[in-house]
Design an enzyme around this catalytic site. Structure first.
Site, short mmCIF file in Angstrom:
data_model
loop_
_atom_site.label_atom_id
_atom_site.label_comp_id
_atom_site.label_asym_id
_atom_site.label_seq_id
_atom_site.Cartn_x
_atom_site.Cartn_y
_atom_site.Cartn_z
N VAL A 1 0.86 5.91 0.29
CA VAL A 1 0.28 5.24 -0.86
C VAL A 1 -1.12 4.44 -0.70
O VAL A 1 -2.21 4.69 -1.24
CB VAL A 1 1.04 4.36 -1.55
CG1 VAL A 1 0.61 3.82 -2.89
CG2 VAL A 1 2.55 5.03 -2.13
N CYS A 2 -1.08 3.97 0.55
CA CYS A 2 -2.20 3.14 0.95
C CYS A 2 -3.50 4.11 1.20
O CYS A 2 -4.67 3.95 1.04
CB CYS A 2 -2.02 2.46 2.27
SG CYS A 2 -0.83 1.16 2.10
N THR A 3 -2.84 5.24 1.83
CA THR A 3 -4.01 6.49 2.09
C THR A 3 -4.77 6.79 0.60
O THR A 3 -5.76 6.95 0.60
CB THR A 3 -3.23 7.42 2.88
OG1 THR A 3 -2.68 7.10 3.85
CG2 THR A 3 -4.41 8.77 3.18
#
Ligand code: BEZ
Length: 211
Positions: free
Chosen positions: A44-46
């Site tokens: 998700v962070c990516t």
């Protein structure tokens, strides 16, 4: 101690992917947004970092600097950057803080032990040119943020910093706004020459004043 609206954003010196920065110096006279990521090499962070990178021009237009944080070291961030570019089609174009000792994460209360005692939550802090915190948002690790919403609240914060207005539900830039109750009708005549519609004495709707 939680960082609350109106507090001076805690200052710090930290290593980032763009070198060592002192936060307040780095902010200068600009608006700023600091946001945390639970961990490097997470899906998700990516996607979030790729999305912020793609929209960086829109933050620049609003004189707003953006900076991310993840509690992994810079060497790890450098490897992750390659994955972000490869998978999201956008290279990281703003600094990402390395915070392996959690100095900044603790300063901003980004670790919520009852959610997870090692990963940060997804925090967002919007900071004004006066270095005061204007907005905080907290999402769980499992939910990615919405860049449109962050730009929307930034528009509202910048407008309401300059005019005695508030923005109604789901407002976006260019739509009508509300005259704050503290402004009398007499004062409003001077401040809002385009006039207003009073749906109730306390609910006065006027065209966005800077348009
Ligand atoms: C993610 O960024 O995908 C993520 C990070 C921590 C927990 C769950 C998801």
């Amino acid at each position: 101690m939680a960082v609350r609206l109106g507090d001076i954003a805690p200052d710090f010196t930290a290593d980032t992917t763009d070198g060592t920065i002192n936060f307040h110096e780095w902010l200068g006279d600009s608006w700023g947004i600091l946001f945390s990521h639970p961990k490097d090499f997470t899906p998700v962070c990516t996607t979030e970092l790729g999305a912020f990178a793609k929209r960086k021009g829109e933050f620049d237009k609003r004189d707003t600097k953006i900076i991310g944080l993840s509690v992994d070291p810079i060497e790890s961030h450098q490897g992750w950057k390659k994955d972000i570019e490869e998978t999201q089609g956008a290279a990281l174009n703003f600094p990402l803080i390395g915070d392996p000792d959690r100095k900044v994460a603790d300063l901003y209360d980004m670790i919520h032990p009852n959610a997870n005692d090692t990963l940060t939550v997804r925090s967002v802090f919007i900071i004004g040119p006066d270095k005061k915190v204007k907005l905080t948002l907290t999402y769980p690790a499992s939910t990615g943020r919405n860049v449109d919403e962050i730009l929307r609240v930034l528009d509202s914060l910048q407008l309401t910093a300059d005019y005695s207005v508030a923005t109604p539900v789901n407002w976006t830039d260019g739509e009508d706004v509300i005259i704050v109750p503290a402004v009398s009708d007499e004062d409003a005549k001077q401040r809002f020459p385009k006039g207003w519609k009073a749906l109730k004495p306390y609910l006065r709707v006027t065209p966005q004043p800077n348009r």
